[in-house]
Design a protein around this motif. Structure first.
Motif, PDB file in Angstrom:
ATOM      1  N   THR A 176       0.654  -1.225  -0.001  1.00  0.00           N
ATOM      2  CA  THR A 176      -0.065  -0.116   0.090  1.00  0.00           C
ATOM      3  C   THR A 176       0.867   1.119  -0.082  1.00  0.00           C
ATOM      4  OG1 THR A 176      -0.131   0.090   2.248  1.00  0.00           O
ATOM      5  CG2 THR A 176      -1.837  -1.244   1.270  1.00  0.00           C
ATOM      6  N   CYS A 177       2.087   1.099  -0.110  1.00  0.00           N
ATOM      7  CA  CYS A 177       3.235   2.446   0.033  1.00  0.00           C
ATOM      8  C   CYS A 177       4.052   2.237  -1.463  1.00  0.00           C
ATOM      9  CB  CYS A 177       3.844   1.960   1.381  1.00  0.00           C
ATOM     10  SG  CYS A 177       5.047   3.476   1.461  1.00  0.00           S
ATOM     11  N   GLN A 178       3.924   3.487  -1.688  1.00  0.00           N
ATOM     12  CA  GLN A 178       5.029   3.602  -2.923  1.00  0.00           C
ATOM     13  C   GLN A 178       5.995   4.468  -2.740  1.00  0.00           C
ATOM     14  OE1 GLN A 178       4.309   2.000  -6.120  1.00  0.00           O
ATOM     15  NE2 GLN A 178       2.952   0.903  -4.761  1.00  0.00           N
ATOM     16  N   GLU A 179       6.536   4.666  -1.601  1.00  0.00           N
ATOM     17  CA  GLU A 179       7.521   5.577  -1.138  1.00  0.00           C
ATOM     18  C   GLU A 179       9.038   4.983  -1.431  1.00  0.00           C
ATOM     19  OE1 GLU A 179       7.801   7.836   2.374  1.00  0.00           O
ATOM     20  OE2 GLU A 179       5.753   8.013   2.389  1.00  0.00           O
ATOM     21  N   MET A 180       9.904   5.600  -1.949  1.00  0.00           N
ATOM     22  CA  MET A 180      11.232   5.435  -2.335  1.00  0.00           C
ATOM     23  C   MET A 180      11.967   5.864  -1.038  1.00  0.00           C
ATOM     24  SD  MET A 180      11.850   5.477  -6.264  1.00  0.00           S
ATOM     25  CE  MET A 180      13.125   4.390  -6.186  1.00  0.00           C
ATOM     26  N   PHE A 181      13.066   5.249  -1.129  1.00  0.00           N
ATOM     27  CA  PHE A 181      14.156   5.408   0.134  1.00  0.00           C
ATOM     28  C   PHE A 181      15.467   5.119  -0.285  1.00  0.00           C
ATOM     29  CE2 PHE A 181      12.632   1.277   1.292  1.00  0.00           C
ATOM     30  CZ  PHE A 181      13.613   0.703   1.473  1.00  0.00           C
ATOM     31  N   VAL A 182      16.629   5.748   0.422  1.00  0.00           N
ATOM     32  CA  VAL A 182      17.824   5.532   0.217  1.00  0.00           C
ATOM     33  C   VAL A 182      18.223   4.171   1.249  1.00  0.00           C
ATOM     34  CG1 VAL A 182      20.289   6.144   0.222  1.00  0.00           C
ATOM     35  CG2 VAL A 182      18.388   7.847  -0.713  1.00  0.00           C
ATOM     36  N   ASP A 183      18.684   3.059   1.024  1.00  0.00           N
ATOM     37  CA  ASP A 183      19.073   2.139   1.777  1.00  0.00           C
ATOM     38  C   ASP A 183      20.481   2.249   2.303  1.00  0.00           C
ATOM     39  OD1 ASP A 183      19.684  -0.200   3.193  1.00  0.00           O
ATOM     40  OD2 ASP A 183      19.140  -1.461   1.451  1.00  0.00           O
ATOM     41  N   ASN A 184      20.587   2.797   3.477  1.00  0.00           N
ATOM     42  CA  ASN A 184      21.920   3.118   3.937  1.00  0.00           C
ATOM     43  C   ASN A 184      22.477   1.992   4.853  1.00  0.00           C
ATOM     44  OD1 ASN A 184      22.675   5.282   2.431  1.00  0.00           O
ATOM     45  ND2 ASN A 184      21.356   6.725   3.965  1.00  0.00           N
ATOM     46  N   SER A 185      21.534   0.876   5.210  1.00  0.00           N
ATOM     47  CA  SER A 185      21.873  -0.167   5.621  1.00  0.00           C
ATOM     48  C   SER A 185      23.072  -0.899   5.464  1.00  0.00           C
ATOM     49  CB  SER A 185      20.850  -1.344   5.975  1.00  0.00           C
ATOM     50  OG  SER A 185      20.475  -1.860   4.912  1.00  0.00           O
ATOM     51  N   GLN A 186      24.037  -1.439   6.522  1.00  0.00           N
ATOM     52  CA  GLN A 186      24.976  -2.107   6.106  1.00  0.00           C
ATOM     53  C   GLN A 186      25.138  -3.241   4.951  1.00  0.00           C
ATOM     54  OE1 GLN A 186      27.216  -3.331   9.799  1.00  0.00           O
ATOM     55  NE2 GLN A 186      29.203  -3.578   8.538  1.00  0.00           N
ATOM     56  N   SER A 187      24.026  -4.091   5.307  1.00  0.00           N
ATOM     57  CA  SER A 187      23.773  -5.072   4.459  1.00  0.00           C
ATOM     58  C   SER A 187      23.018  -4.635   3.169  1.00  0.00           C
ATOM     59  CB  SER A 187      23.202  -6.233   5.188  1.00  0.00           C
ATOM     60  OG  SER A 187      22.184  -5.736   5.669  1.00  0.00           O
ATOM     61  N   HIS A 188      22.490  -3.528   3.125  1.00  0.00           N
ATOM     62  CA  HIS A 188      21.689  -3.175   1.714  1.00  0.00           C
ATOM     63  C   HIS A 188      20.412  -3.980   1.934  1.00  0.00           C
ATOM     64  CE1 HIS A 188      25.043  -0.884   0.731  1.00  0.00           C
ATOM     65  NE2 HIS A 188      25.701  -1.950   0.697  1.00  0.00           N
ATOM     66  N   THR A 189      19.757  -4.433   3.148  1.00  0.00           N
ATOM     67  CA  THR A 189      18.501  -5.242   2.791  1.00  0.00           C
ATOM     68  C   THR A 189      17.597  -4.603   3.560  1.00  0.00           C
ATOM     69  OG1 THR A 189      19.261  -6.184   4.888  1.00  0.00           O
ATOM     70  CG2 THR A 189      19.808  -7.436   2.827  1.00  0.00           C
TER      71      THR A 189
END
Length: 75
Positions: free
Chosen positions: A33-46
Motif C-alpha cells: 500500500t506504499c509507493q515511497e522510495m528511500f535510500v538504503d543506507n543499511s550495512q547489508s543493503h537489505t
C-alpha cells in the motif's frame, strides 16, 4: 509568494538522491500500500520499509495476527 527556496531544497535533495553513489541504494518500500522510495543506507543493503515505525510495523502486526488467529471451522 516566492517559491524559490522550497523548490531549491527539493531540487538539491533530488540531486543527492540521483547521485551515482546513491542510485544503487534507491529502493521501493515493500508494503503493497506504499509507493515511497528511500535510500538504503543499511550495512547489508537489505532494508525493506520506508519507515519501520509505519510500514514495517503494519506488516509485522498483520503477520502476527495471521499466525495467532485460530483456524476457522468449516461448515
Amino acid at each position: 509568494m516566492d517559491l524559490t527556496p522550497p523548490v531549491a531544497v527539493v531540487a538539491a535533495d533530488a540531486l543527492v538522491l540521483l547521485a551515482p553513489a546513491n542510485r544503487d541504494r534507491l529502493a521501493l518500500c515493500a508494503s503493497p500500500t506504499c509507493q515511497e522510495m528511500f535510500v538504503d543506507n543499511s550495512q547489508s543493503h537489505t532494508r525493506r520499509w520506508c519507515d519501520m515505525n509505519i510500514c514495517g510495523n503494519r506488516s509485522k502486526k498483520a503477520r502476527h495476527r495471521a499466525a495467532t488467529r485460530p483456524p476457522r471451522s468449516g461448515a
